[in-house]
Write a protein that holds these residues in place. Structure first.
Motif, mmCIF file in Angstrom:
data_model
loop_
_atom_site.group_PDB
_atom_site.id
_atom_site.type_symbol
_atom_site.label_atom_id
_atom_site.label_comp_id
_atom_site.label_asym_id
_atom_site.label_seq_id
_atom_site.Cartn_x
_atom_site.Cartn_y
_atom_site.Cartn_z
ATOM 1 N N UNK A 91 39.523 30.352 27.111
ATOM 2 C CA UNK A 91 40.244 31.406 27.818
ATOM 3 C C UNK A 91 40.234 32.721 27.059
ATOM 4 N N UNK A 92 39.966 32.671 25.801
ATOM 5 C CA UNK A 92 40.031 33.885 24.996
ATOM 6 C C UNK A 92 38.791 34.764 25.139
ATOM 7 N N UNK A 114 39.043 39.150 31.852
ATOM 8 C CA UNK A 114 38.864 40.157 32.900
ATOM 9 C C UNK A 114 38.991 39.508 34.289
ATOM 10 N N UNK A 115 38.430 38.317 34.457
ATOM 11 C CA UNK A 115 38.516 37.632 35.750
ATOM 12 C C UNK A 115 39.956 37.256 36.079
ATOM 13 N N UNK A 116 40.688 36.814 35.079
ATOM 14 C CA UNK A 116 42.094 36.463 35.276
ATOM 15 C C UNK A 116 42.914 37.697 35.605
ATOM 16 N N UNK A 154 41.861 40.370 37.111
ATOM 17 C CA UNK A 154 41.543 40.788 38.484
ATOM 18 C C UNK A 154 42.277 39.927 39.505
ATOM 19 N N UNK A 155 42.423 38.648 39.224
ATOM 20 C CA UNK A 155 43.148 37.768 40.148
ATOM 21 C C UNK A 155 44.635 38.100 40.213
ATOM 22 N N UNK A 156 45.212 38.429 39.067
ATOM 23 C CA UNK A 156 46.648 38.651 38.992
ATOM 24 C C UNK A 156 47.063 40.088 39.293
ATOM 25 N N UNK A 157 46.121 40.991 39.357
ATOM 26 C CA UNK A 157 46.482 42.392 39.577
ATOM 27 C C UNK A 157 46.993 42.573 40.999
ATOM 28 N N UNK A 158 47.958 43.462 41.153
ATOM 29 C CA UNK A 158 48.520 43.753 42.469
ATOM 30 C C UNK A 158 48.080 45.137 42.878
ATOM 31 N N UNK A 159 47.378 45.228 43.945
ATOM 32 C CA UNK A 159 46.938 46.509 44.476
ATOM 33 C C UNK A 159 47.499 46.631 45.875
ATOM 34 N N UNK A 160 48.155 47.744 46.163
ATOM 35 C CA UNK A 160 48.831 47.950 47.430
ATOM 36 C C UNK A 160 47.909 47.915 48.626
ATOM 37 N N UNK A 161 46.724 48.523 48.549
ATOM 38 C CA UNK A 161 45.859 48.596 49.723
ATOM 39 C C UNK A 161 45.243 47.241 50.048
ATOM 40 N N UNK A 162 44.980 46.391 49.047
ATOM 41 C CA UNK A 162 44.449 45.062 49.319
ATOM 42 C C UNK A 162 45.486 44.175 50.009
#
Length: 191
Positions: free
Chosen positions: A4-5, A11-13, A15-23
């Motif tokens: 995991x390190x 970076x993949x993790x 992107x999964x956890x990021x919150x973007x309003x438009x998506x």
């Protein structure tokens, strides 16, 4: 071996956890209406509700006046118009033991209630004569009636109702009822 390190996995993790309003707004538009329900939208389906508007969970039988859970156990023996008081009583479990049980422990009996073979019910009835007592014993119920007292007692264990003995002690004004217990596997346990 990458764990995991590693930079790529982090970076993949991210992107999964990021919150973007438009998506999120696009995802909500594509969701089914059932996925957008709130707790206030929960109710019985229209096929379950009957004409009066109550659900099937209220009563299983619409013509029933009460359900079995509402009836108190042993209520068939209660007479609500009878105001006679209940006498004091005590239930004592007894077992027959001999010297081989007490000193040598040969029979395997112990002081537990599982090894008891009879039940003694002591009923104190001040101001009562032996001729006034009416006693009826069933397998799991003892019914006692006198002019001054009434007792409907659910027994803790089934008994042999026809083999019981009762004795009234006038000096103590007390009735003692000895009932042999009838439990499953007694012949095996008490041998």
């Amino acid at each position: 071996m990458e764990g995991l390190s590693s930079f790529h996995n982090l970076q993949a993790l991210s992107a999964l956890l990021s919150t973007q309003g438009d998506d999120d707004e696009d995802d909500c538009k594509n969701m089914k209406s059932s996925a957008l329900m709130s707790p206030g939208d929960i109710h019985a389906p229209p096929s379950v509700a009957n004409k009066t508007g109550t659900t099937a969970y209220a009563k299983a039988d619409s013509k029933a006046i009460w359900c079995e859970e509402e009836v108190i156990e042993g209520s068939q023996f209660d007479d609500l118009t009878d105001t006679r008081p209940q006498p004091e009583y005590d239930i004592v479990l007894k077992q027959s033991v001999g010297t081989e049980d007490i000193f040598l422990g040969m029979s395997g009996k112990d002081p537990s209630s599982m090894c008891c073979d009879s039940m003694l019910v002591k009923i104190k009835m001040p101001g009562t004569k032996a001729s006034d007592v009416v006693l009826d014993v069933k397998d799991k119920f003892l019914d006692l009636r006198t002019p001054n007292y009434k007792l409907g007692l659910h027994l803790p264990h089934p008994v042999h109702s026809q083999e019981g003995k009762a004795h009234f002690y006038s000096e103590r004004q007390e009735l003692e009822v000895t009932l042999p217990m009838n439990r499953l596997m007694d012949q095996i346990n008490l041998q």
